[in-house]
Enzyme design. Structure first.
Site, PDB file in Angstrom:
ATOM      1  N   ASN A  12      39.276  35.364  54.230  1.00 59.58           N
ATOM      2  CA  ASN A  12      38.282  34.318  53.938  1.00 59.58           C
ATOM      3  C   ASN A  12      38.674  33.617  52.638  1.00 59.58           C
ATOM      4  OD1 ASN A  12      35.972  33.107  52.703  1.00 59.58           O
ATOM      5  ND2 ASN A  12      34.662  34.163  54.169  1.00 59.58           N
ATOM      6  N   HIS A  15      36.466  31.261  48.383  1.00 59.63           N
ATOM      7  CA  HIS A  15      36.354  31.257  46.920  1.00 59.63           C
ATOM      8  C   HIS A  15      37.546  30.605  46.215  1.00 59.63           C
ATOM      9  CE1 HIS A  15      32.477  32.856  47.245  1.00 59.63           C
ATOM     10  NE2 HIS A  15      32.901  33.866  47.974  1.00 59.63           N
ATOM     11  N   ARG A  54      28.837  24.335  48.909  1.00 61.63           N
ATOM     12  CA  ARG A  54      29.135  24.847  47.557  1.00 61.63           C
ATOM     13  C   ARG A  54      30.602  25.230  47.386  1.00 61.63           C
ATOM     14  NH1 ARG A  54      25.840  30.525  47.688  1.00 61.63           N
ATOM     15  NH2 ARG A  54      24.188  29.126  48.358  1.00 61.63           N
ATOM     16  N   GLU A  75      32.763  30.102  59.885  1.00 57.73           N
ATOM     17  CA  GLU A  75      31.428  30.683  59.702  1.00 57.73           C
ATOM     18  C   GLU A  75      30.439  29.543  59.553  1.00 57.73           C
ATOM     19  OE1 GLU A  75      31.157  33.397  56.468  1.00 57.73           O
ATOM     20  OE2 GLU A  75      32.779  34.627  57.208  1.00 57.73           O
ATOM     21  N   GLU A 156      30.114  40.700  64.338  1.00 57.59           N
ATOM     22  CA  GLU A 156      30.702  41.157  63.080  1.00 57.59           C
ATOM     23  C   GLU A 156      29.619  41.947  62.356  1.00 57.59           C
ATOM     24  OE1 GLU A 156      33.067  38.454  60.775  1.00 57.59           O
ATOM     25  OE2 GLU A 156      32.584  39.506  58.905  1.00 57.59           O
ATOM     26  N   HIS A 199      32.413  41.892  54.670  1.00 54.59           N
ATOM     27  CA  HIS A 199      31.554  41.624  53.530  1.00 54.59           C
ATOM     28  C   HIS A 199      31.661  42.720  52.490  1.00 54.59           C
ATOM     29  CE1 HIS A 199      28.532  39.827  51.044  1.00 54.59           C
ATOM     30  NE2 HIS A 199      28.548  38.789  51.844  1.00 54.59           N
ATOM     31  N   GLY A 221      37.300  38.440  51.814  1.00 52.08           N
ATOM     32  CA  GLY A 221      37.502  37.241  51.021  1.00 52.08           C
ATOM     33  C   GLY A 221      37.434  37.460  49.525  1.00 52.08           C
ATOM     34  N   HIS A 222      36.227  37.613  49.002  1.00 52.47           N
ATOM     35  CA  HIS A 222      35.995  37.541  47.568  1.00 52.47           C
ATOM     36  C   HIS A 222      36.916  38.459  46.772  1.00 52.47           C
ATOM     37  CE1 HIS A 222      33.862  38.443  43.772  1.00 52.47           C
ATOM     38  NE2 HIS A 222      33.605  37.159  43.803  1.00 52.47           N
TER      39      HIS A 222
END
Ligand code: PXP
Length: 257
Positions: A12, A15, A54, A75, A156, A199, A221-222
């Site tokens: 992902n 970010h 964002r 997503e 998911e 997540h 991702g993050h």
């Protein structure tokens, strides 16, 4: 039971766009990050086009749709606006997520039981276009069953509670949350649904989740984008990929011993 097929890694890149948007320019470019992720072993790219834009922008989605030769997983919230965008770009997959304006990140799973009637037309319209629909749900049996009733080919599982328990060092909660993920991944397979998870996953938390044999894909991702600051994106992804593969191989060995 399939006993441990290949576990896909979806990276992902939201970010990267968060950092870009902090200065309002074009750098760092999430599409460049996506290409680097693929080079490092990502099997797919995930991007969340939020209602408030964002991080990922409409232009990012257009460029990712044109520029990738691995599957794009979009997503999206279940809104008319997002559905129109998905139908226009026709990504490989669309993961429907709940979205609240004030939340910092996707805080919980979709309400697939109470929200059944509202979700029906979105699942149907995406499926009709040949887009693989995934529903982001809490690791709860009733949610997996609710996804089956909606005819979703993929779910998911939200791994956030598992990761939080692990990071807090709460072993009891960690084991309980891991068992919920295992149980729901098994149930999904029994119901003919492909099961993903994501997540909050990190180098420390990915192993036990990757060892669940009925999971087919992890979306991360993050943490990877954060790690990229210290050692580069490709190196972070390669290490994550290696940890996933090792956990899978160890679990396979333990089952056949
Ligand atoms: N999967 C879904 C459905 C998500 O909404 C997110 C966060 O955008 C992720 C995976 C990735 O989570 P993280 O950025 O915490 O790795």
């Amino acid at each position: 039971m399939t006993g441990g097929r290949y576990l896909r890694l979806g990276v992902n890149i939201d970010h990267v766009a968060t950092i870009r948007n902090a200065r309002g320019g074009a750098h760092p470019d999430p599409v460049r990050a996506a290409l680097a992720a693929v080079k490092a072993g990502a099997d797919g790219i995930t991007a969340h086009l939020r209602e408030d834009r964002r991080h990922i922008s409409d232009d990012d989605i257009a460029r990712l749709s044109d520029g990738l030769d691995v599957p794009l997983n979009l997503e999206m919230a279940a809104t008319e606006e997002m559905l129109a965008i998905a139908l226009r770009h026709r990504p490989h997959a669309a993961c429907i997520v709940p979205e609240k304006r004030q939340e910092r990140t996707t805080e919980g799973g979709l309400e697939v039981v109470r929200g059944h009637n509202r979700l029906v037309p979105y699942v149907a319209a995406l499926k009709e276009e040949g887009i693989r629909v995934s529903l982001f749900i809490e690791p709860e049996r009733r949610a997996v069953e609710g996804a089956a009733k909606l005819g979703a080919p993929v779910v998911e599982l939200h791994a956030g509670a598992y990761c939080e328990a692990a990071l807090a060092g709460n072993e009891g909660a960690r084991q309980r949350e891991l068992e919920r993920l295992r149980d729901c991944a098994r149930l999904a397979e029994d119901l003919g649904i492909e099961c993903h998870a994501g997540h909050g996953l990190t180098f420390d938390t990915v192993g036990d989740v990757a060892a669940i044999p009925t999971l087919v894909e992890l979306n991360i991702g993050h943490f990877l984008i954060g790690e990229a600051i210290f050692g580069g994106l490709e190196s972070a992804i390669r290490r994550m990929r290696a940890l996933m593969d090792k956990a899978r191989a160890d679990a396979r060995g333990a089952r056949s011993a």
